[in-house]
Design a protein around this motif. Sequence first.
Motif, mmCIF file in Angstrom:
data_model
loop_
_atom_site.group_PDB
_atom_site.id
_atom_site.type_symbol
_atom_site.label_atom_id
_atom_site.label_comp_id
_atom_site.label_asym_id
_atom_site.label_seq_id
_atom_site.Cartn_x
_atom_site.Cartn_y
_atom_site.Cartn_z
ATOM 1 N N ARG A 1 0.822 -1.211 0.000
ATOM 2 C CA ARG A 1 0.000 0.000 0.000
ATOM 3 C C ARG A 1 0.857 1.263 0.000
ATOM 4 N NH1 ARG A 1 -4.844 -1.683 -0.612
ATOM 5 N NH2 ARG A 1 -5.623 -3.474 0.514
ATOM 6 N N PHE A 2 0.226 2.365 -0.364
ATOM 7 C CA PHE A 2 0.838 3.690 -0.410
ATOM 8 C C PHE A 2 1.114 4.195 1.006
ATOM 9 C CE2 PHE A 2 0.254 8.317 -0.320
ATOM 10 C CZ PHE A 2 1.155 8.728 -1.289
ATOM 11 N N GLY A 3 2.204 4.928 1.159
ATOM 12 C CA GLY A 3 2.492 5.608 2.427
ATOM 13 C C GLY A 3 3.458 4.864 3.319
ATOM 14 N N LYS A 4 3.547 5.338 4.566
ATOM 15 C CA LYS A 4 4.463 4.760 5.549
ATOM 16 C C LYS A 4 3.857 3.495 6.142
ATOM 17 C CE LYS A 4 6.813 8.927 6.891
ATOM 18 N NZ LYS A 4 7.289 9.811 7.925
ATOM 19 N N GLN A 5 4.718 2.481 6.304
ATOM 20 C CA GLN A 5 4.278 1.242 6.913
ATOM 21 C C GLN A 5 5.475 0.474 7.452
ATOM 22 O OE1 GLN A 5 2.284 -0.214 3.351
ATOM 23 N NE2 GLN A 5 3.643 1.328 2.570
ATOM 24 N N ALA A 6 5.203 -0.481 8.306
ATOM 25 C CA ALA A 6 6.258 -1.304 8.878
ATOM 26 C C ALA A 6 6.860 -2.180 7.778
ATOM 27 C CB ALA A 6 5.686 -2.181 9.988
ATOM 28 N N ASN B 1 6.282 3.969 0.850
ATOM 29 C CA ASN B 1 5.937 3.499 -0.488
ATOM 30 C C ASN B 1 5.232 4.636 -1.213
ATOM 31 O OD1 ASN B 1 5.193 2.125 -2.795
ATOM 32 N ND2 ASN B 1 4.262 0.398 -1.724
ATOM 33 N N ASN B 2 5.841 5.134 -2.287
ATOM 34 C CA ASN B 2 5.258 6.235 -3.056
ATOM 35 C C ASN B 2 4.222 5.759 -4.069
ATOM 36 O OD1 ASN B 2 6.624 8.424 -1.870
ATOM 37 N ND2 ASN B 2 8.452 7.960 -3.057
ATOM 38 N N GLY B 3 3.912 4.484 -4.034
ATOM 39 C CA GLY B 3 2.920 3.941 -4.961
ATOM 40 C C GLY B 3 2.243 2.732 -4.367
ATOM 41 N N VAL B 4 1.839 1.817 -5.248
ATOM 42 C CA VAL B 4 1.261 0.546 -4.819
ATOM 43 C C VAL B 4 1.968 -0.586 -5.547
ATOM 44 C CG1 VAL B 4 -1.036 1.405 -4.172
ATOM 45 C CG2 VAL B 4 -0.614 0.676 -6.531
ATOM 46 N N ASP B 5 2.037 -1.720 -4.874
ATOM 47 C CA ASP B 5 2.592 -2.931 -5.463
ATOM 48 C C ASP B 5 1.422 -3.860 -5.752
ATOM 49 O OD1 ASP B 5 5.316 -2.073 -5.024
ATOM 50 O OD2 ASP B 5 4.971 -2.493 -2.910
ATOM 51 N N ILE B 6 1.399 -4.414 -6.960
ATOM 52 C CA ILE B 6 0.290 -5.252 -7.383
ATOM 53 C C ILE B 6 0.830 -6.619 -7.809
ATOM 54 C CG2 ILE B 6 -1.646 -5.498 -8.985
ATOM 55 C CD1 ILE B 6 -1.529 -2.400 -9.342
ATOM 56 N N ALA B 7 0.507 -7.654 -7.029
ATOM 57 C CA ALA B 7 0.897 -9.021 -7.388
ATOM 58 C C ALA B 7 0.028 -9.448 -8.568
ATOM 59 C CB ALA B 7 0.695 -9.962 -6.209
ATOM 60 N N HIS C 1 4.618 -2.306 -10.035
ATOM 61 C CA HIS C 1 4.618 -1.156 -9.120
ATOM 62 C C HIS C 1 4.130 0.059 -9.907
ATOM 63 C CE1 HIS C 1 5.865 1.353 -5.735
ATOM 64 N NE2 HIS C 1 6.377 2.180 -6.625
ATOM 65 N N LEU C 2 3.147 0.769 -9.338
ATOM 66 C CA LEU C 2 2.571 1.961 -9.969
ATOM 67 C C LEU C 2 2.645 3.140 -9.013
ATOM 68 C CD1 LEU C 2 0.806 3.445 -12.163
ATOM 69 C CD2 LEU C 2 -1.182 2.624 -10.874
ATOM 70 N N GLU C 3 3.137 4.268 -9.524
ATOM 71 C CA GLU C 3 3.121 5.519 -8.781
ATOM 72 C C GLU C 3 2.424 6.577 -9.625
ATOM 73 O OE1 GLU C 3 7.068 6.692 -7.594
ATOM 74 O OE2 GLU C 3 7.502 4.716 -6.719
ATOM 75 N N ILE C 4 1.766 7.530 -8.953
ATOM 76 C CA ILE C 4 1.173 8.693 -9.617
ATOM 77 C C ILE C 4 1.682 9.922 -8.875
ATOM 78 C CG2 ILE C 4 -0.948 9.944 -10.188
ATOM 79 C CD1 ILE C 4 -2.365 7.181 -10.259
ATOM 80 N N TRP C 5 2.211 10.885 -9.629
ATOM 81 C CA TRP C 5 2.776 12.103 -9.054
ATOM 82 C C TRP C 5 2.091 13.323 -9.642
ATOM 83 C CZ3 TRP C 5 6.918 12.295 -5.544
ATOM 84 C CH2 TRP C 5 7.487 11.045 -5.233
ATOM 85 N N PRO D 1 7.231 17.930 -6.616
ATOM 86 C CA PRO D 1 6.448 16.728 -6.910
ATOM 87 C C PRO D 1 5.733 16.215 -5.664
ATOM 88 C CG PRO D 1 8.742 16.479 -7.619
ATOM 89 C CD PRO D 1 8.660 17.744 -6.844
ATOM 90 N N GLN D 2 4.468 15.824 -5.839
ATOM 91 C CA GLN D 2 3.665 15.313 -4.729
ATOM 92 C C GLN D 2 3.144 13.929 -5.079
ATOM 93 O OE1 GLN D 2 0.634 18.314 -4.561
ATOM 94 N NE2 GLN D 2 1.989 19.834 -3.639
ATOM 95 N N PRO D 3 3.589 12.900 -4.326
ATOM 96 C CA PRO D 3 3.083 11.550 -4.616
ATOM 97 C C PRO D 3 1.598 11.456 -4.273
ATOM 98 C CG PRO D 3 4.400 11.527 -2.602
ATOM 99 C CD PRO D 3 4.504 12.910 -3.183
ATOM 100 N N GLN D 4 0.866 10.765 -5.116
ATOM 101 C CA GLN D 4 -0.569 10.549 -4.940
ATOM 102 C C GLN D 4 -0.798 9.075 -4.627
ATOM 103 O OE1 GLN D 4 -2.825 13.395 -5.724
ATOM 104 N NE2 GLN D 4 -0.786 14.278 -5.462
ATOM 105 N N ASN D 5 -1.843 8.775 -3.893
ATOM 106 C CA ASN D 5 -2.180 7.391 -3.606
ATOM 107 C C ASN D 5 -2.888 6.788 -4.821
ATOM 108 O OD1 ASN D 5 -3.146 4.934 -2.726
ATOM 109 N ND2 ASN D 5 -4.033 5.722 -0.845
#
Length: 141
Positions: free
Chosen positions: A25-30, A41-47, A119-123, A130-134
């Motif tokens: 998922r997007f953002g800060k995480q453990a 994570n500035n984007g999302v990871d998609i299996a 992996h997909l990021e949107i800025w 630059p501002q990362p978007q979820n």
Amino acid sequence: IVSAEFEKNKGTLPWPVTRGVITGRFGKQAHESIPGITIENNGVDIATEEGASVRSIFDGSVTSVFAIPGAGKNVIITHGAYKSVYTNLSNTEVKKGDSVVAGQVIGSVLTANGKTTAHLEIWKMAGTGPQPQNPEVWIRK
């Protein structure tokens, strides 16, 4: 004009792969395996499936195609004031300067260490930087 059209499609943009599950998922995480470490994570990871095609989420212009050791090949597509970034590709079907349309294949997902993850990021490229978007807010549910 392109930025406004991109913004109008918030929540309805197509996924970059035909089938997949968001595993990062997007953002800060453990960190998944190192206790006490936080990752951003500035984007999302998609299996997804091995060899899956990766597609552009919106019409735009390819502004960069490059490789990063450990992250495969990467494509950046500009949509006015927005950029979509696709990483972890095994190959690319586009080159810098190409115009693409939504749904166009831009490459295939890399499989490494037994995992096939796009992996997909949107800025948003704003005056303040630059501002990362979820991406989960932008792509179709």
